[in-house]
Design a protein around this motif. Structure first.
Motif, mmCIF file in Angstrom:
data_model
loop_
_atom_site.group_PDB
_atom_site.id
_atom_site.type_symbol
_atom_site.label_atom_id
_atom_site.label_comp_id
_atom_site.label_asym_id
_atom_site.label_seq_id
_atom_site.Cartn_x
_atom_site.Cartn_y
_atom_site.Cartn_z
ATOM 1 N N LEU A 69 -3.183 -7.177 0.049
ATOM 2 C CA LEU A 69 -1.839 -6.879 -0.449
ATOM 3 C C LEU A 69 -1.242 -5.667 0.279
ATOM 4 O O LEU A 69 -0.071 -5.666 0.672
ATOM 5 N N TRP A 70 -2.064 -4.629 0.428
ATOM 6 C CA TRP A 70 -1.595 -3.390 1.064
ATOM 7 C C TRP A 70 -1.196 -3.634 2.525
ATOM 8 O O TRP A 70 -0.220 -3.057 3.019
ATOM 9 N N ALA A 71 -1.947 -4.502 3.195
ATOM 10 C CA ALA A 71 -1.625 -4.809 4.595
ATOM 11 C C ALA A 71 -0.304 -5.565 4.703
ATOM 12 O O ALA A 71 0.458 -5.382 5.666
ATOM 13 N N PHE A 72 -0.007 -6.413 3.724
ATOM 14 C CA PHE A 72 1.219 -7.208 3.759
ATOM 15 C C PHE A 72 2.409 -6.412 3.235
ATOM 16 O O PHE A 72 3.541 -6.598 3.697
ATOM 17 N N TYR A 73 2.142 -5.547 2.225
ATOM 18 C CA TYR A 73 3.195 -4.722 1.634
ATOM 19 C C TYR A 73 2.809 -3.242 1.770
ATOM 20 O O TYR A 73 2.484 -2.574 0.794
ATOM 21 N N PRO A 74 2.827 -2.688 2.996
ATOM 22 C CA PRO A 74 2.378 -1.309 3.199
ATOM 23 C C PRO A 74 3.231 -0.301 2.414
ATOM 24 O O PRO A 74 4.457 -0.380 2.396
ATOM 25 N N ASN A 75 2.502 0.585 1.709
ATOM 26 C CA ASN A 75 3.130 1.673 0.942
ATOM 27 C C ASN A 75 3.974 1.202 -0.242
ATOM 28 O O ASN A 75 4.690 2.008 -0.831
ATOM 29 N N ASP A 76 3.887 -0.074 -0.594
ATOM 30 C CA ASP A 76 4.644 -0.566 -1.756
ATOM 31 C C ASP A 76 3.698 -0.605 -2.957
ATOM 32 O O ASP A 76 3.099 -1.636 -3.284
ATOM 33 N N TYR A 77 3.551 0.537 -3.623
ATOM 34 C CA TYR A 77 2.619 0.650 -4.733
ATOM 35 C C TYR A 77 2.968 -0.309 -5.877
ATOM 36 O O TYR A 77 2.084 -0.836 -6.548
ATOM 37 N N GLY A 78 4.253 -0.524 -6.097
ATOM 38 C CA GLY A 78 4.680 -1.396 -7.194
ATOM 39 C C GLY A 78 4.200 -2.815 -7.011
ATOM 40 O O GLY A 78 3.657 -3.423 -7.941
ATOM 41 N N LYS A 79 4.373 -3.372 -5.811
ATOM 42 C CA LYS A 79 3.944 -4.754 -5.554
ATOM 43 C C LYS A 79 2.422 -4.882 -5.604
ATOM 44 O O LYS A 79 1.883 -5.861 -6.140
ATOM 45 N N VAL A 80 1.727 -3.899 -5.061
ATOM 46 C CA VAL A 80 0.262 -3.954 -5.078
ATOM 47 C C VAL A 80 -0.252 -3.889 -6.514
ATOM 48 O O VAL A 80 -1.137 -4.649 -6.913
ATOM 49 N N ASP A 81 0.329 -3.017 -7.308
ATOM 50 C CA ASP A 81 -0.095 -2.883 -8.698
ATOM 51 C C ASP A 81 0.195 -4.153 -9.491
ATOM 52 O O ASP A 81 -0.630 -4.611 -10.280
#
Length: 608
Positions: A391-403
């Protein structure tokens, strides 16, 4: 047919002698019913064994359908219809002084399902069988099913549904396939020769006893099975405690184990209820996966071929623990590496989602999950670690989406996200539903893996709902287009040539009127209420839930009432509103809706 009836009578007579110690002439109606069911069960079992042997020789892939519920309905009528033996058994019953309807009336609905989720599972099993796939369903053998409903002063009262009294005749115990399921304790890890060995210590064990139930198809070679697990303590009775006067404690382990399979969906508004539900889910999943691997190894000698020969389908999130349990067994019992085990899981498991409401997606308190399933929790943590990296690799620095998309977040284990991470295919149950999953509920994950998502629109088992339940209409359709539609639903398209045919439409309306008269008689006989068959029947029969619109319909009734009060000459065709629904025991608002329907509406005198 005369010779067939004579042969059936011999078999039923032998059942009466063997199992009830009586002759067929002296047997009670209930004993005749059970002997007939045993006869039909044996016919189906012989067909199933022959079908599976032939399909195994062909190397056919097997489908395993995991669901917490299967709303099967009654079996006798369905099996006789599918075997094309209704006339023969009807003649047998007549020879014994009964009607076939007397036998149908004895059988209870199998207490294994509640609503649309369970009916879908049953429909898939019947469709798979009719299409000659090798398929097995897995669930729990609930002692009391959902519950028997009684209305007292407008309130729903729940009573035990003792369906096994006459329903167990369809179940065949398979004691040799008993498996152990472990709960609690802690995980002990040791390394030896570069391999990690895992042992769950200080845990308590429950035995899973399988009972098989045949699933028939209409005039096809295939017969499949539904395997239901019953929970049993390894030791039912502690003699030492009993001798010390601890009479209740001596039976404690038996009671704790058997509570797992007492009821479908125990109330979970308290911690004990949540724990019991989680126990139920892991219990049937663990036993089922162990059973699947045992059968596969017996046939193919290696688990490397599992994805090629086995499809495991998760019906809603209740069986999600299939994923970490399959990983656990591959890692701990069969020595697979993580990457190889994960590859097998991802190619084997698929998932059907049943809700687009994010708040309704199943979640478990992380502490409870870790306490009850320590090793499974470790595996879920590792899956989550790798998944969040993706998830982090696809959405870098997007804590909301990862959470939002992670499996572990906010002290909860999110089961739907675990299904997304592991399943090779994800589907909704209608085109609109599947689109909402892609556009809203699972939007972020869909962007990562769009090819995983597909749609499978719900159908119906039309032979049951048309040919069996609505025999007048089924017979008329057969008269119009022949009987080919009974085996091939596409043949129903032939009815399109009668579009606009007044004679046909009038006959269909006449059949509808006759069915309404039949329903009105049933209501009068069972509820003592006179219903006008000429009125519009507005019927809602489904689980009672706020989002299923029973409350809106109740408010509609009140609206009609007040409109009539304000204008007695209002031109409204007479209507009969019929509700059939159970509310979950702990669902306060749903119970209030039942109370509204009974007290605020039924007690209201609506002018005619």
């Amino acid at each position: 047919m005369e010779n067939q009836v004579k042969e059936l009578k011999k078999i039923v007579s032998l059942k009466c002698q063997t199992y009830f110690g009586t002759t067929i002439e002296n047997a009670s109606k209930n004993q005749i019913y059970r002997a007939i069911c045993m006869t039909v069960r044996d016919i189906l079992t012989d067909k199933r064994l022959d079908f599976k042997r032939k399909r195994l020789e062909q190397g056919a892939k097997q489908v395993y359908y995991m669901s917490m519920e299967f709303l099967l309905g009654r079996s006798l009528k369905n099996h006789l219809y599918n075997l094309k033996m209704t006339d023969a058994f009807e003649a047998l019953c007549k020879d014994l002084g009964y009607s076939i309807d007397d036998m149908y009336a004895i059988e209870p609905d199998a207490g294994l399902g509640n609503g649309g989720l369970g009916r879908l599972a049953a429909a898939y099993m019947e469709s798979l069988t009719n299409l000659n796939y090798v398929a097995s369903g897995f669930s729990i053998r609930y002692d009391y099913g959902i519950f028997r409903q009684k209305i007292e002063d407008g309130w729903q009262v729940e009573l035990p549904d003792e369906w096994l009294e006459n329903g167990s005749v369809w179940l065949s115990p398979r004691m040799e396939d008993t498996f152990e399921v472990k709960f609690g304790g802690y995980v002990d890890e040791t390394w030896d020769n570069g391999r990690l060995y895992i042992e769950q210590k200080d845990c308590y064990t429950v035995q899973a006893i399988p009972y098989d139930m045949n699933i028939s198809g209409y005039d096809v070679p295939a017969v499949n099975k539904l395997r239901l697990w019953s929970a049993k303590a390894p030791v039912d009775f502690d003699m030492k405690l009993f001798a010390e006067g601890e009479y209740v404690k001596s039976l404690e382990q038996k009671a704790l184990a058997e509570s797992i399979c007492k009821v479908l969906y125990p109330a979970d508004h308290h911690q004990e209820g949540k724990m019991l539900r989680l126990k139920q889910q892991y219990f049937f999943v663990s036993a089922s996966i162990q059973s699947i691997l045992k059968m596969h190894l017996k046939d193919y000698k290696t688990l490397d071929t599992l994805p090629d020969k086995v499809a495991i389908h998760i019906n809603d999130t209740h069986p999600t623990l299939c994923i970490p349990e399959l990983m656990r067994l591959l890692l701990d019992e069969y020595g697979y590496s993580w990457d190889k085990a994960w590859n097998i899981v991802k190619r084997t498991v698929s998932y059907t989602n049943h809700t687009v409401m994010a708040e309704a997606l199943e979640k478990w308190p992380e502490g409870l999950f870790r306490q009850l399933l320590p090793r499974v929790y470790q595996i879920v943590c590792e899956i989550n670690h790798r998944f969040t990296d993706e998830l982090w690799a696809f959405y870098p620095n997007d804590y909301g989406k990862v959470d939002y998309n992670s499996i572990l977040a906010g002290g909860q284990v999110k089961m739907a996200n675990l299904c997304l991470a592991a399943s090779h295919t994800v589907n909704g149950v209608s085109a609109l539903h599947s689109q909402i999953l892609k556009d809203e509920v699972f939007r972020d994950y869909h962007k990562m893996h769009p090819k995983k998502f597909t749609n499978v629109t719900n159908g119906i088992t039309y032979r049951r709902w048309l040919c069996q339940s609505n025999q007048l209409l089924g017979d008329y359709i057969e008269k119009l287009i022949g009987d080919g539609f009974k085996s091939d639903a596409d043949k129903l398209k032939d009815l399109s040539k009668y579009s606009g045919d007044k004679a046909v439409l009038d006959k269909v309306l006449d059949i509808k009127k006759q069915n309404k008269i039949r329903l009105a008689k049933y209501i009068k006989d069972n509820n003592g209420i006179d219903v006008d068959p000429n009125s519009i029947f507005d019927v809602q029969v489904k689980r009672l839930h706020e989002y299923k619109r029973q409350l809106l319909n109740a408010l509609h009734i009140l609206d009609l009432y007040y409109r009539l009060k304000a204008n007695p000459d209002l031109d409204i065709h007479p209507r009969t509103f019929i509700f059939g629904a159970k509310a979950a025991p702990s669902y306060y608002m749903a119970k209030q809706i039942i109370r509204l329907i009974h007290l605020a509406i039924l007690s209201t005198t609506i002018p005619t």
